[in-house]
Write a protein that holds these residues in place. Structure first.
Motif, PDB file in Angstrom:
ATOM      1  N   UNK A  16       5.293  10.217   0.723  1.00  0.00           N
ATOM      2  CA  UNK A  16       4.510  10.998  -0.230  1.00  0.00           C
ATOM      3  C   UNK A  16       3.019  10.733  -0.020  1.00  0.00           C
ATOM      4  N   UNK A  17       2.652   9.462   0.157  1.00  0.00           N
ATOM      5  CA  UNK A  17       1.249   9.132   0.423  1.00  0.00           C
ATOM      6  C   UNK A  17       0.768   9.824   1.691  1.00  0.00           C
ATOM      7  N   UNK A  18       1.592   9.815   2.726  1.00  0.00           N
ATOM      8  CA  UNK A  18       1.228  10.488   3.981  1.00  0.00           C
ATOM      9  C   UNK A  18       1.024  11.989   3.764  1.00  0.00           C
ATOM     10  N   UNK A  19       1.906  12.608   2.982  1.00  0.00           N
ATOM     11  CA  UNK A  19       1.780  14.036   2.693  1.00  0.00           C
ATOM     12  C   UNK A  19       0.469  14.346   1.978  1.00  0.00           C
ATOM     13  N   UNK A  20       0.126  13.499   1.008  1.00  0.00           N
ATOM     14  CA  UNK A  20      -1.110  13.725   0.262  1.00  0.00           C
ATOM     15  C   UNK A  20      -2.325  13.660   1.169  1.00  0.00           C
ATOM     16  N   UNK A  21      -2.322  12.725   2.115  1.00  0.00           N
ATOM     17  CA  UNK A  21      -3.417  12.658   3.083  1.00  0.00           C
ATOM     18  C   UNK A  21      -3.406  13.878   4.001  1.00  0.00           C
ATOM     19  N   UNK A  22      -2.221  14.290   4.400  1.00  0.00           N
ATOM     20  CA  UNK A  22      -2.105  15.399   5.355  1.00  0.00           C
ATOM     21  C   UNK A  22      -2.682  16.694   4.804  1.00  0.00           C
ATOM     22  N   UNK A  23      -2.481  16.945   3.504  1.00  0.00           N
ATOM     23  CA  UNK A  23      -2.989  18.188   2.916  1.00  0.00           C
ATOM     24  C   UNK A  23      -4.363  17.998   2.276  1.00  0.00           C
ATOM     25  N   UNK A  24      -4.959  16.838   2.508  1.00  0.00           N
ATOM     26  CA  UNK A  24      -6.304  16.536   2.009  1.00  0.00           C
ATOM     27  C   UNK A  24      -6.388  16.632   0.490  1.00  0.00           C
ATOM     28  N   UNK A  25      -5.373  16.074  -0.140  1.00  0.00           N
ATOM     29  CA  UNK A  25      -5.368  16.032  -1.598  1.00  0.00           C
ATOM     30  C   UNK A  25      -5.995  14.751  -2.126  1.00  0.00           C
ATOM     31  N   UNK A  26      -6.293  13.810  -1.229  1.00  0.00           N
ATOM     32  CA  UNK A  26      -6.843  12.512  -1.610  1.00  0.00           C
ATOM     33  C   UNK A  26      -8.286  12.414  -1.154  1.00  0.00           C
ATOM     34  N   UNK A  27      -9.140  11.871  -2.030  1.00  0.00           N
ATOM     35  CA  UNK A  27     -10.556  11.740  -1.702  1.00  0.00           C
ATOM     36  C   UNK A  27     -11.043  10.343  -2.078  1.00  0.00           C
ATOM     37  N   UNK A  28     -11.697   9.678  -1.133  1.00  0.00           N
ATOM     38  CA  UNK A  28     -12.330   8.378  -1.357  1.00  0.00           C
ATOM     39  C   UNK A  28     -13.834   8.556  -1.203  1.00  0.00           C
ATOM     40  N   UNK A  29     -14.594   8.056  -2.156  1.00  0.00           N
ATOM     41  CA  UNK A  29     -16.050   8.085  -2.031  1.00  0.00           C
ATOM     42  C   UNK A  29     -16.634   7.001  -2.926  1.00  0.00           C
ATOM     43  N   UNK A  47      -5.731  15.430  -6.034  1.00  0.00           N
ATOM     44  CA  UNK A  47      -5.425  16.777  -6.505  1.00  0.00           C
ATOM     45  C   UNK A  47      -3.976  17.103  -6.143  1.00  0.00           C
ATOM     46  N   UNK A  48      -3.043  16.700  -7.016  1.00  0.00           N
ATOM     47  CA  UNK A  48      -1.623  16.920  -6.748  1.00  0.00           C
ATOM     48  C   UNK A  48      -1.223  18.389  -6.851  1.00  0.00           C
ATOM     49  N   UNK A  49      -2.068  19.222  -7.453  1.00  0.00           N
ATOM     50  CA  UNK A  49      -1.721  20.642  -7.575  1.00  0.00           C
ATOM     51  C   UNK A  49      -1.648  21.324  -6.211  1.00  0.00           C
ATOM     52  N   UNK A  50      -2.312  20.739  -5.218  1.00  0.00           N
ATOM     53  CA  UNK A  50      -2.276  21.322  -3.870  1.00  0.00           C
ATOM     54  C   UNK A  50      -0.874  21.281  -3.273  1.00  0.00           C
ATOM     55  N   UNK A  51      -0.015  20.411  -3.782  1.00  0.00           N
ATOM     56  CA  UNK A  51       1.344  20.303  -3.245  1.00  0.00           C
ATOM     57  C   UNK A  51       2.075  21.643  -3.278  1.00  0.00           C
ATOM     58  N   UNK A  52       1.809  22.432  -4.311  1.00  0.00           N
ATOM     59  CA  UNK A  52       2.523  23.690  -4.486  1.00  0.00           C
ATOM     60  C   UNK A  52       2.238  24.688  -3.378  1.00  0.00           C
ATOM     61  N   UNK A  53       1.142  24.519  -2.675  1.00  0.00           N
ATOM     62  CA  UNK A  53       0.757  25.463  -1.625  1.00  0.00           C
ATOM     63  C   UNK A  53       1.397  25.161  -0.280  1.00  0.00           C
ATOM     64  N   UNK A  54       2.180  24.087  -0.204  1.00  0.00           N
ATOM     65  CA  UNK A  54       2.795  23.673   1.057  1.00  0.00           C
ATOM     66  C   UNK A  54       4.304  23.575   0.868  1.00  0.00           C
ATOM     67  N   UNK A  55       5.045  24.632   1.237  1.00  0.00           N
ATOM     68  CA  UNK A  55       6.479  24.696   0.910  1.00  0.00           C
ATOM     69  C   UNK A  55       7.308  23.521   1.420  1.00  0.00           C
ATOM     70  N   UNK A  56       7.091  23.072   2.649  1.00  0.00           N
ATOM     71  CA  UNK A  56       7.906  21.969   3.168  1.00  0.00           C
ATOM     72  C   UNK A  56       7.623  20.676   2.407  1.00  0.00           C
ATOM     73  N   UNK A  57       6.346  20.414   2.154  1.00  0.00           N
ATOM     74  CA  UNK A  57       5.979  19.221   1.393  1.00  0.00           C
ATOM     75  C   UNK A  57       6.449  19.341  -0.049  1.00  0.00           C
TER      76      UNK A  57
END
Length: 231
Positions: A16-29, A47-57
């Motif tokens: 799940x952590x890898x998926x979040x990085x892959x879709x650029x839902x995680x931001x460090x600053x 931004x977990x809402x981005x998950x909905x835009x990626x069907x496989x994830x």
């Protein structure tokens, strides 16, 4: 419906952590911290809402949620799945479909016309309800939805957030004191671990994130945010 495969909890968190990085839902600053709705300054934002835009994830994460609940709560413990407005609504629909259960959703506030209801859908008296959210920091919004379901006659003993900040120990224990067990798939520590493995940020940034996770309110106060959630 759910395929009844059960990866380990550690593997689901890592993926799940890898998926979040892959879709650029995680931001460090750490240089220009984010300001959360609570007023906290934070070097991390998700931004977990981005998950909905990626069907496989999206499909894999809902499988993870189903596996987590079935393993930790049981197979025949729920009659209904509920989602909170707004992010929890599509997740509840997806999870209800996986588990073969009816679905309802809960408004943040009663609608201003008709019956003025907060619950939308069919909630039988005494129905055992599983509530899902995309993420939670300390469980406040999740408990608000749960209390609305209880007031409408539902029984809620379990809630799941796909992503749990896990930075305030009182979050999970506070919900437990109110009769709710909080489940989750991944936390910030899983995301930070994946960032280290993949060398996504420099050590200074990763160190600042680690400092924040260890003492969030102190970090917030030192970077212009609130020093207390009551502030």
């Amino acid at each position: 419906m759910f395929a009844n495969t059960f990866p380990t909890e550690q593997e689901m968190a890592r993926l799940f952590a890898r998926m979040l990085w892959e879709i650029r839902a995680v931001h460090f600053n750490a240089v220009q911290p984010y300001r959360l709705s609570s007023g906290m300054a934070s070097p991390v934002y998700i931004d977990c809402r981005k998950l909905l835009s990626y069907p496989r994830i999206r499909s894999a994460v809902i499988d993870f949620a189903a596996a987590t609940i079935l393993r930790q709560a049981g197979f025949e413990q729920f009659d209904v799945v509920a989602g909170g407005e707004t992010a929890g609504i599509p997740l509840a629909a997806l999870l209800a479909d996986r588990l073969g259960l009816p679905m309802i959703y809960v408004r943040k506030k009663p609608k201003g016309h008709g019956k003025g209801a907060r619950i939308e859908g069919d909630l039988p008296e005494g129905a055992r309800v599983l509530v899902i959210e995309d993420l939670t920091t300390a469980g406040g919004s999740l408990m608000s939805f749960i209390e609305a379901i209880r007031a409408a006659g539902g029984v809620v003993e379990h809630g799941i957030a796909l992503f749990y900040y896990d930075i305030f120990p009182e979050g999970r224990t506070g919900m437990k004191a109110k009769g709710v067990t909080l489940h989750n798939v991944a936390t910030w520590r899983d995301v930070l671990a994946e960032a280290r493995v993949r060398e996504l940020f420099d050590e200074r940034t990763l160190g600042e994130v680690g400092d924040f996770l260890a003492a969030p309110l102190e970090w917030s106060a030192a970077h212009g945010g609130v020093a207390s959630l009551d502030a």
